[in-house]
Design a protein around this motif. Structure first.
Motif, short mmCIF file in Angstrom:
data_model
loop_
_atom_site.label_atom_id
_atom_site.label_comp_id
_atom_site.label_asym_id
_atom_site.label_seq_id
_atom_site.Cartn_x
_atom_site.Cartn_y
_atom_site.Cartn_z
N GLU A 272 0.95 -1.31 0.12
CA GLU A 272 -0.10 -0.06 0.14
C GLU A 272 0.90 1.27 -0.06
OE1 GLU A 272 -3.33 -1.89 2.83
OE2 GLU A 272 -1.79 -2.88 1.75
N VAL A 273 2.20 1.23 0.08
CA VAL A 273 3.01 2.36 0.07
C VAL A 273 3.77 2.29 -1.28
CG1 VAL A 273 4.77 3.58 1.52
CG2 VAL A 273 3.43 1.80 2.70
N ILE B 21 1.52 6.02 -6.72
CA ILE B 21 0.69 6.12 -5.61
C ILE B 21 -0.76 6.23 -6.09
CG2 ILE B 21 0.34 7.94 -3.79
CD1 ILE B 21 3.32 8.50 -3.58
N THR C 214 3.94 12.46 2.96
CA THR C 214 4.87 11.88 2.33
C THR C 214 4.81 10.24 2.58
OG1 THR C 214 6.75 12.24 3.73
CG2 THR C 214 6.56 13.53 1.77
N GLY C 215 3.94 9.88 3.66
CA GLY C 215 3.75 8.74 4.10
C GLY C 215 4.64 8.27 5.00
N LYS C 216 4.95 8.79 6.09
CA LYS C 216 6.00 8.43 7.01
C LYS C 216 5.30 7.42 7.95
CE LYS C 216 7.18 12.42 8.20
NZ LYS C 216 6.44 13.39 7.16
N THR C 217 3.92 7.96 8.26
CA THR C 217 3.36 7.13 9.22
C THR C 217 2.88 5.83 8.55
OG1 THR C 217 2.28 9.10 10.15
CG2 THR C 217 1.37 7.06 10.88
N SER D 236 8.99 15.60 4.34
CA SER D 236 7.58 16.41 4.61
C SER D 236 6.29 15.81 4.88
CB SER D 236 7.58 17.39 3.30
OG SER D 236 8.26 16.94 2.22
N VAL E 135 8.08 5.14 -2.72
CA VAL E 135 9.08 5.53 -2.06
C VAL E 135 9.91 4.20 -1.74
CG1 VAL E 135 8.21 7.49 -0.61
CG2 VAL E 135 7.52 5.24 0.15
N ALA F 231 -0.31 12.38 0.58
CA ALA F 231 -1.30 12.45 1.21
C ALA F 231 -2.13 13.39 0.16
CB ALA F 231 -1.18 13.20 2.42
N HIS G 294 -4.27 4.30 -4.80
CA HIS G 294 -5.41 4.89 -4.35
C HIS G 294 -6.38 4.83 -5.25
CE1 HIS G 294 -3.79 6.19 -0.65
NE2 HIS G 294 -2.89 6.57 -1.42
N GLU H 271 -3.74 11.39 -2.45
CA GLU H 271 -4.94 10.70 -2.10
C GLU H 271 -6.05 11.41 -2.03
OE1 GLU H 271 -4.98 9.49 2.05
OE2 GLU H 271 -6.30 8.12 1.99
P1 ADP Z 1 3.01 11.60 6.95
O1 ADP Z 1 3.02 10.82 8.35
O2 ADP Z 1 4.30 11.55 6.16
O3 ADP Z 1 2.63 12.83 7.39
P2 ADP Z 1 1.19 9.84 6.39
O4 ADP Z 1 1.60 8.64 6.18
O5 ADP Z 1 -0.12 10.28 7.47
O6 ADP Z 1 2.03 11.05 6.15
O7 ADP Z 1 -0.05 9.94 4.94
C1 ADP Z 1 -1.20 10.33 5.17
C2 ADP Z 1 -2.15 9.54 3.90
O8 ADP Z 1 -1.40 9.85 2.53
C3 ADP Z 1 -1.63 7.88 3.97
O9 ADP Z 1 -2.71 7.55 4.86
C4 ADP Z 1 -1.82 7.48 2.57
O10 ADP Z 1 -3.07 7.20 2.36
C5 ADP Z 1 -1.41 8.47 1.62
N1 ADP Z 1 -0.11 8.38 1.31
C6 ADP Z 1 0.90 9.08 1.63
N2 ADP Z 1 2.20 8.54 0.96
C7 ADP Z 1 1.95 7.69 0.36
C8 ADP Z 1 2.43 6.63 -0.27
N3 ADP Z 1 3.79 6.61 -0.57
N4 ADP Z 1 1.73 5.66 -1.09
C9 ADP Z 1 0.44 5.55 -0.88
N5 ADP Z 1 -0.06 6.42 -0.17
C10 ADP Z 1 0.21 7.24 0.33
#
Ligand code: ADP
Ligand code: ZN
Length: 645
Positions: A164-165, A341, A207-210, A204, A168, A370, A345, A373
């Motif tokens: 799902e990521v 990405i 970008t999908g860190k969480t 930033s 990156v 994000a 989605h 998405e």
């Molecule tokens: P961060 O923690 O870097 O601020 P998040 O992980 O919270 O960002 O990202 C928020 C949402 O954006 C995720 O739940 C996802 O749906 C989407 N997203 C962000 N980066 C990606 C990615 N590389 N691939 C797929 N979805 C992503």
């Protein structure tokens, strides 16, 4: 503990029940006389209506019964009054032939006295036991102030994997090692390897860190604790530290597991930095975090991942070996990444045949995961608003414009004159953009006001370029002046509408001279851009490293570049005034025209041909969808990509 408590509760219950039953019994079988008092009593005694009397000496109560034949008269048989229970009373009764009984009050009122004397105490003890149990079980809300607010997301709920990521890949590769360690910690420690305790994800927002951290836990199948740095920061000194302690305790209990701290900069800021001086609470929290990180061994199977977009403000102690000593950079996705990405989605939405993820990706430079998405989500909303069964490219276009430029302001009242000026202005940009080589293709032109702009000409890069050539820079300046040039050429007057164009053109020209060495002043850096200011770590300055005489030369060069661009622009419009007219007429008629339609008009097609083109396009789309449905692929095409027939 628990069984004593149950027994206690049972007894408690039984006693209360007994008291109630007793009272109920009494009131049923002993009908009390209402409005009885001492004088009535003496009269009744004198009249010989009283059967028995009992003295309760300690409460000075005189209770007793009437003779049954007088029940009617008194509307009851029993009485209780306060009276003389001493010798005088005795004598008085004796005179009328009654011998009182003596009774201690507590004989009959055992339960009542128990209730009065002991109930408060029993209640307090019960309360105390109850609270004790709550604290021990740890599930209570009471006294949980110092608990960490970490949320546990286990593998069953919302499990996320690397699939799902998207976009990156480097970060995923870096984290692969952590996954395999969490899966089998012993494999590594047997050989004496030291596993990183902490990984810092830098990137930033959005970008999908969480998401990455969750995917690591998901891939390894271990529990995932998440907490935000700001959850530690409270008004009260010491609370944050106690939350840190609790977080680590929870982690160790659940090992192997992964603890994720989002926005670690909220606690992990450079100590002693910041404009407002020190902050006791935050420093205590940070110290506790450092102490706890030293105190546990990663061989226990607990790994910390922290995320931040400001690694520069973190306290260096946090980044020392044995703490967050690994850094994984999570970049904003590039063109390919954005496409991937989007694909992730788009899996969740039904797609029409003309949806082209790579084209959307090209039009969304600088978008984070994000943002993308959100874009897909907006597109779905747009499609839903017009009751579509699937998302079309058009919906993505609208969503993108809304996200990047704000909502359309169709309600804005624009005079016909203004509309005409805007149409010529945008047509001017478009035509110059088409005639100059090396510029990005025109994607769309519109005169529907949006956000701050009255009209927009959009380009779409074929590929992402990292550098800029001198000729392209010059052409860009000419392109930016296309709007102003058209206004001047047609109306012999100019408007404020070109303000932003001029600003951007000037910026490019200045940088050509001062940074990129693209003028006759030669390759010298006259202005260096410093890092952005960070509060408390020194102010950033734009340094000026030239004489005043040089400043004049720079201004002359910039002026020259600007003038050249403007002249080129005017010349193109003069040479192709017919095309300019066609573009303007089409804009006034349709308000928005796309890249293909622009090409048609520039190449000599009449405005009427646009209509024909639009109709055939609509027909093909519908035909493809119809065919897909007939083929029995059921619902619209989904993630399988465009359908060919
Ligand atoms: P961060 O923690 O870097 O601020 P998040 O992980 O919270 O960002 O990202 C928020 C949402 O954006 C995720 O739940 C996802 O749906 C989407 N997203 C962000 N980066 C990606 C990615 N590389 N691939 C797929 N979805 C992503
Ligand atoms: Zn403009």
């Amino acid at each position: 503990m628990r069984s004593t408590q149950k027994t206690l509760a049972l007894w408690f219950f039984l006693i209360i029940m007994a008291v109630f039953l007793f009272q109920a019994y009494e009131s049923k079988h002993q009908k009390a006389i209402a409005d009885f008092n001492f004088s009535k009593f003496t009269e009744a005694v004198k009249a010989g209506e009283v059967a028995t009397v009992t003295f309760r000496q300690d409460t000075s109560e005189v209770v007793g019964e009437m003779k049954p034949e007088f029940e009617k008269k008194y509307n009851g048989t029993h009485f209780a009054i306060i009276g003389n229970t001493q010798d005088e009373g005795y004598k008085f009764l004796q005179q009328h032939g009654i011998t009182p009984n003596y009774e201690r009050a507590d004989n009959g009122g055992f339960f009542q006295s128990l209730l009065v004397n002991w109930l408060p105490l029993i209640l307090i003890v019960a309360m105390f036991l109850f609270i004790m149990r709550q604290i021990q079980a740890g599930g209570g809300k009471a006294m949980s102030f110092g608990k960490s607010r970490a949320r546990l997301l286990t593998e069953h709920k919302n499990r996320v994997t690397f699939k799902e990521v998207a976009g990156v890949d480097e970060a995923k590769e870096d984290l692969q090692e952590i996954v395999s360690f969490l899966k089998d910690p012993k494999k590594y420690t047997k050989l004496g390897g030291r596993i990183p305790k902490g990984v810092l994800l830098v990137g930033s927002p959005g970008t999908g860190k969480t998401l990455l951290a969750r995917a690591v836990a998901g891939e390894a199948g271990v529990p995932f604790f998440t907490i935000s740095g700001s959850d530690f920061v409270e008004m009260f000194v010491g609370v944050g530290a106690s939350r840190v302690r609790d977080l680590f305790e929870q982690g160790k209990k659940n090992a192997p597991c992964l603890i994720f701290i989002d926005e670690i900069d909220a606690v992990g800021r450079h100590r002693g930095a910041g404009m407002g001086g020190g902050h006791d609470e935050r420093e205590q929290t940070l110290n506790q975090l450092l102490v706890e990180m030293d105190g546990f061994e990663s061989s226990e199977g607990v790994i910390m991942i922290a995320a931040t977009n400001r690694p520069d403000v973190l306290d260096p102690a946090l980044l020392r070996p044995g703490r967050f000593d690994r850094r994984v950079i999570v970049n904003k996705p590039d063109l390919k990444g954005r496409e991937q990405i989007l694909a992730v989605h788009m899996r969740k939405t039904p797609l029409g045949p003309d949806v082209d993820a790579s084209k959307i990706a090209r039009g969304t430079p600088g978008f984070s995961g994000a943002d993308l998405e959100n874009l897909v989500n907006e597109a779905a909303l747009v499609a839903a608003r017009s009751d579509k069964k699937y998302l079309e490219m058009d919906d993505f276009e609208k969503a993108k414009d809304k996200v990047t430029m704000g909502a359309e302001r169709r309600s804005m009242v624009i005079s016909d004159e203004d509309k005409k000026v805007t149409a010529y202005h945008e047509a001017g940009h478009t035509l110059v953009g088409k005639k100059l080589v090396g510029l990005d293709p025109i994607h769309k032109v519109t005169i529907i006001p949006r956000g701050m702009a009255l009209g927009v000409t959009q380009t779409l890069p074929e590929k992402e370029s990292v550098s800029l050539s001198k000729s392209k820079a010059e052409n860009m300046i000419a392109f930016l002046f296309g709007g102003r040039a058209a206004e001047e050429l047609i109306f012999k007057d100019i408007t404020t509408g070109a303000g932003n164009d001029i600003e951007r053109a000037t910026e490019i020209a200045r940088r050509m001279v001062c940074e990129w060495g693209m003028s006759k002043l030669g390759p010298l850096a006259y202005e260096t851009r410093d890092n952005p200011v960070f509060m408390g770590m020194g102010y950033g300055n734009k340094s000026k490293e030239y004489s005043d005489a040089k400043a004049q030369e720079i201004d002359t060069e910039v002026e020259k570049i600007i003038k050249h661009g403007y002249d080129v622009s005017i010349q193109i419009l003069r040479d192709h005034q017919d095309a300019l007219e066609r573009l303007t007429q089409a804009l006034l008629e349709y308000e928005t025209i796309d890249g293909h339609e622009v090409d048609m008009l520039v190449n000599g097609a009449a405005v009427a041909e646009i209509e024909k083109y639009r109709n055939t396009k609509k027909d093909t789309n519908a035909a493809i969808m119809n065919a897909a449905e007939k083929k029995g692929s059921g619902d619209p095409v989904g993630s399988t990509g465009p359908v060919t027939i």
